[in-house]
Scaffold this motif. Structure first.
Motif, PDB file in Angstrom:
ATOM      1  N   PHE A  96      63.239  -6.609  -3.324  1.00 43.69           N
ATOM      2  CA  PHE A  96      62.284  -5.561  -2.968  1.00 43.69           C
ATOM      3  C   PHE A  96      61.590  -5.908  -1.655  1.00 43.69           C
ATOM      4  N   TYR A  97      61.058  -7.099  -1.580  1.00 42.26           N
ATOM      5  CA  TYR A  97      60.296  -7.468  -0.385  1.00 42.26           C
ATOM      6  C   TYR A  97      61.194  -7.614   0.832  1.00 42.26           C
ATOM      7  N   ALA A 232      50.183  -5.584  -0.612  1.00 41.74           N
ATOM      8  CA  ALA A 232      48.950  -5.466  -1.409  1.00 41.74           C
ATOM      9  C   ALA A 232      48.514  -6.808  -1.978  1.00 41.74           C
TER      10      ALA A 232
ATOM     11  N   ALA B  58      45.064  -7.014  -9.167  1.00 42.89           N
ATOM     12  CA  ALA B  58      43.967  -7.732  -8.509  1.00 42.89           C
ATOM     13  C   ALA B  58      43.420  -7.045  -7.265  1.00 42.89           C
ATOM     14  N   THR B  59      44.158  -6.084  -6.709  1.00 45.92           N
ATOM     15  CA  THR B  59      43.680  -5.439  -5.480  1.00 45.92           C
ATOM     16  C   THR B  59      43.766  -3.916  -5.598  1.00 45.92           C
ATOM     17  N   ALA B  62      47.063  -2.542  -4.386  1.00 42.66           N
ATOM     18  CA  ALA B  62      48.115  -2.638  -5.406  1.00 42.66           C
ATOM     19  C   ALA B  62      47.985  -1.507  -6.414  1.00 42.66           C
ATOM     20  N   ARG B 227      57.446  -1.944 -11.988  1.00 43.52           N
ATOM     21  CA  ARG B 227      57.014  -1.917 -10.585  1.00 43.52           C
ATOM     22  C   ARG B 227      55.964  -2.994 -10.323  1.00 43.52           C
ATOM     23  N   LYS B 229      55.560  -5.857 -11.912  1.00 47.11           N
ATOM     24  CA  LYS B 229      56.198  -7.182 -11.902  1.00 47.11           C
ATOM     25  C   LYS B 229      56.993  -7.383 -10.613  1.00 47.11           C
ATOM     26  N   ARG B 230      57.800  -6.398 -10.287  1.00 44.22           N
ATOM     27  CA  ARG B 230      58.660  -6.461  -9.103  1.00 44.22           C
ATOM     28  C   ARG B 230      57.828  -6.551  -7.818  1.00 44.22           C
ATOM     29  N   GLY B 231      56.640  -5.968  -7.845  1.00 39.30           N
ATOM     30  CA  GLY B 231      55.737  -6.057  -6.709  1.00 39.30           C
ATOM     31  C   GLY B 231      54.956  -7.362  -6.693  1.00 39.30           C
ATOM     32  N   ALA B 232      55.203  -8.228  -7.692  1.00 40.47           N
ATOM     33  CA  ALA B 232      54.569  -9.551  -7.781  1.00 40.47           C
ATOM     34  C   ALA B 232      53.086  -9.445  -8.114  1.00 40.47           C
ATOM     35  N   HIS B 233      52.722  -8.391  -8.824  1.00 40.10           N
ATOM     36  CA  HIS B 233      51.329  -8.177  -9.178  1.00 40.10           C
ATOM     37  C   HIS B 233      51.033  -8.414 -10.659  1.00 40.10           C
ATOM     38  N   LEU B 234      52.008  -8.923 -11.391  1.00 41.43           N
ATOM     39  CA  LEU B 234      51.739  -9.277 -12.788  1.00 41.43           C
ATOM     40  C   LEU B 234      51.270 -10.724 -12.823  1.00 41.43           C
ATOM     41  N   PHE B 235      50.021 -10.924 -13.211  1.00 41.71           N
ATOM     42  CA  PHE B 235      49.466 -12.281 -13.237  1.00 41.71           C
ATOM     43  C   PHE B 235      49.999 -13.064 -14.433  1.00 41.71           C
ATOM     44  N   SER B 236      50.394 -14.314 -14.205  1.00 39.97           N
ATOM     45  CA  SER B 236      50.737 -15.151 -15.354  1.00 39.97           C
ATOM     46  C   SER B 236      49.448 -15.454 -16.127  1.00 39.97           C
TER      47      SER B 236
END
Lengths: 349, 349, 349, 349
Positions: A96-97, A232, B58-59, B62, B227, B229-236
């Motif tokens: 994606f990125y 983001a 977080a933002t 996002a 989306r 997760k794929r955007g890297a916005h799912l926090f562990s």
């Protein structure tokens, strides 16, 4: 008794204290907070890299995907091990990125790419317009199987990459665990071995959610900043990222916590070795163990509330006692000797 | 004296306490923490929407970009005001997340789209394969000019959207400021008016970095999760997002803080009205003021350390005293009466 | 003597005549030409699929990438053989068109996926948010190694796909070569076996540059049209695509040409079998041969002007005569008996 | 009587003859055909640009989108007129190819950007990480309203672009129509005025489907080739693109056809000027006319089978006779004096 992941544990008190301090008064947003100045300086010092660009994001996937996208064209291959986090656990975030780049999967036992396999894979790309071109190599250290590359091994892979004109990224979600075990410097494990960009993890090792991305050559710094914002991932109240990282790096807490996590894992591995019918799938080198145990052992542990992933595909706890089922057991710094003993005792039955 | 943005202030103590509590012991990662259950329930209660899907990121960027991408095809137009955050301040994040969708800019005074302008813009899309198709409408509430849509105005825009079969998103980075001023319910300002998805801000109003995304129709929930997760916005360590939101919502803190921020802004606006040669560019309706003051006033304030953005293009503090220069002044809950008086006094000279 | 590819040959006179006819007078653009009506009807008749959506594009890569993007989400895996054209020869076009989807490479001898390997690969996707989800399966028929799936084998793969809720695409750049050899109907090789979308090639078999995309379920037709336009593959003077396809389909020319190409290949394969030290790498089943010949044979052929690809990695014509070097030899309908004999005679020496 | 578009007409016989010649025998694929050598040489000669990179694609949208993507980062703005083809008629292809770049719409009467409006728009981008950055400027010549930029006007726009470090693209779908009317050289209208990349149209002016992309600085040539392949726009039987372009350029046919198209348009415009209640919306400068005529005039023309677009939004032929309705009338080289007279006569009634 949570051995599911090193992301199951809390912030270390020193990190929490730094967050609380970071909360004082007002700060300019978007990375212009005063705490970040100290963080940058400290990271550069640790890495002996006074020119490096240093950025913070909140997730490991963001660190990896943004770093890789910065070095990969959309029409490039990104080379990584078949078991890497980028391939298996990021829902395609690198693709994606990087605008649709292709992950080329490289083989090698114990989760480690071999230079031969990497060379063979890289040789298949580039040259003509028909296939994808030769993009960066991503090395996962600690690997997803809990093993380690030596600094020499990293250097050998980087040499293959460089011979193809490719950059090298190191996914160091467990950077501290690797470095403390290898007993090397941060520079030895990265730029001295040929690494261009690092995801330097904090989240799994005592922080709440912070990873540094370090670009040793600052030429790509502005592009990275744009990608971070566009993705983001630029925090307005950035001071809470800076604060975590400040607390994490202070007085080498990061290395202390990693040593503790590794020692916890050693205790657990030693115990598992003493259990009949238990078997370690790989030689654990950091804080992550893949083991095989009879179903009955899992059943006892789970019944007592132990949390961890059984990794045998499709496995359930119902069935013959003796069936060996594999599992992943991860220790962070917060595990206690007692908790580990308790888990071992449940496994022993 | 930082009036640069409502992202310059700290976490409110109640939010910080919740974060400290969230740090206790272990928690399952990726949103499976036990705190999140309570957050979901509370959000659904506040919005009177028992079926709504509720997620945390977080933002604000996002939240907006993920929500819009969930409702927009890559070949769609997304309709928003010319001054919206999505258009001006996200470095193209909506376009990135939505695979290259096009933002169509809708006009209207005071930062507010008019139904007529929206209708004209929507009528230009769709129909044939040659142009982009008709995608979602994004309403910014509080607007980027510090003004408010009434619930009726939101409903009117939503009606235009629905007549084109389009979904409606509300960018509520300052949701609480708007709602407390309008003295309406969360439902009135959203689904009852025709809104399908909300970015519900916490960051600017006493949190460290957390925004909820609320999808009233849960049909798109799984797509949103992928989306995110794929955007890297799912926090562990998601519990730190849940923790913030828990502290934020408890005992209506979010509304109290917004009321305080709005009241601070009222105090500042009232003071500005009393200054010769000062002028408010828009009628401030929440916690954000756009004002014009003579250069000398800015020079005094800046010299005394006041932080805020002078917005006249290319303006510097050097030059004739009388030149009017515009600025943006934002109050969060943490501003004190004294700080506001001090700024006013500097402006007065 | 050009055996490099079936894209090296000319248009068949009947196709050229149709193009010349299509040039008469004016026509409405973008697929609204009157010729296209007949093309659609004929394709539906051939495929016994009266509801199918039928579109024309100019390149095989466009047909594949657009069809796959129509059935794959950006967060999906697309399953294809390790040697497929989509993976090796499209510079990442499927990833580009599908917004960063991941190609999962499936194994199997002779360029053919096995149901077991496909099942194993599909079982690795979906389920949780962490990995990519289960997208369409793409079957290359004729395979890139010149072999064929039987209709039963296609059905078996489609059954695996369907059991995962996935759609099936058939890359039929050499559709006619396969169908004429299998002596089956177009329906047998596609929708009756479970195929949802077909790239139906004309370019390699007597046309200048035209491929049909056939979607048996027209639900996705409008999305496909938007993707085609947005991908810049909608021809304004579309009649020249329609014209080619009209000439190609008329009086079963497409099958006649494929039979001729296959027969040419048979003649060449038979000759190669009779050459000492020559070896066929796969059993040729259509119009493409992979063979091993001593370097001296290649040197003679190349010196005499024969055009084809030597496929041994890094091979040059300099070196010991006896070294076996592999090559690809492709026949289209335009090869003559004499040309084939001449090549064989050069190989024989 | 088709005045709908210059894409409604046929190939000119000289172009068709070249296609027929190109069909002889075998040719290496993917642009390695021998015809392309001559095309490259001729294009470089015409443009007095011996170093230029020259590529062929089949559609104008492909030419534009690929050229713009080559010069725009995903986080850039692309500047174009509000009425440009890139904005209105490509279903977001530039955004798709450029990875989500943003089209910033520049104003100016008669379809032409003014330097002042361009400067204002460019000044809004770049600087900070929050907004999109300053990407290329795209000039449409002939504009979509049938008007022309003088070479000086192009130079003025390019100067603005250069002052922001931006590249300049010229969308020359009707390049020949513009150049023959301006009576300037190809170099004057492009690189001498500051243009970096040109879409040089053939399709609308006597070809079947071919456009050249010319990059005056060949530094980006390889990237363009990769983008073309990845976009599925690299023809295998490329000789049919080369053939068209060869026939088109030979003996200045391209200029002759453009002159004829312009003259046809002049005849039509002159006639319209003589009709009561007819009005030209812009001064036609090439081969495209926007006119207003009473509904009754349209009704007569349409009833007699005239094909063209009525452009008044939502207009139908039913209603009061006198209502003025706008329309677009386009002439290519193939219109005859009689056809034009016939249309005028229908309009006159």
């Amino acid at each position: 008794m949570n051995f599911a992941s090193d992301n199951a544990g809390p912030m270390h008190p020193q990190v929490l204290d730094a967050v609380i301090r970071a909360n004082d008064g007002t700060q300019m947003p978007y990375g212009a907070d005063t705490i970040m100045d100290g963080v940058k300086a400290r990271v550069r010092e640790i890495f002996e890299a006074p020119e490096a660009a240093v950025y913070l994001v909140a997730t490991g996937t963001a660190a990896n995907a943004l770093a890789l996208a910065t070095y990969a064209n959309p029409w490039d291959a990104i080379f990584c091990h078949r078991t890497s986090h980028t391939e298996k656990d990021e829902c395609g975030a690198p693709e994606f990125y990087a605008g649709g780049a292709k992950l080329k999967l490289v083989d090698g036992s114990d989760g480690k790419m071999t230079p031969t396999a990497l060379e063979a894979s890289m040789a298949e790309t580039g040259g003509s317009v028909h296939g994808v071109q030769t993009g960066p190599v991503s090395i996962t250290q600690v690997t997803e199987l809990g093993t380690l590359y030596t600094t020499t091994e990293i250097g050998d892979l980087a040499e293959v990459a460089k011979s193809h004109g490719a950059n090298v990224h190191l996914d160091g979600a467990r950077f501290a665990n690797a470095m403390s075990r290898l007993n090397c410097s941060a520079a030895d494990m990265t730029w001295r071995a040929g690494v261009d960009a690092v995801s330097f993890g904090g989240t799994k090792n005592g922080c709440a959610g912070v990873e540094a991305v370090i670009l040793f050559d600052p030429d790509k710094a502005w592009e990275f900043e744009l990608r971070r914002k566009r993705g983001a991932h630029l925090f307005s109240k950035h001071r809470f990222l800076s604060g975590q990282m400040e607390g994490y790096l202070k007085d080498d807490l990061w290395l202390d916590l990693a040593r503790k996590a590794n020692a916890n894992s050693d205790q657990l591995a030693a115990g598992l070795r003493g259990i009949d019918n238990a078997r370690l799938l790989h030689e654990p080198q950091a804080n992550m163990i893949f083991a095989e145990l009879p179903r009955a052992a899992h059943r006892r542990a789970k019944a007592a509330g132990a949390q961890y992933y059984v990794t045998s595909p499709g496995a359930t706890l119902d069935g013959p006692d003796e069936t060996p089922l594999t599992c992943r057991l991860v220790c962070d710094w917060s595990k206690t000797e007692d908790q580990i003993d308790q888990l071992l005792s449940l496994f022993r039955g």
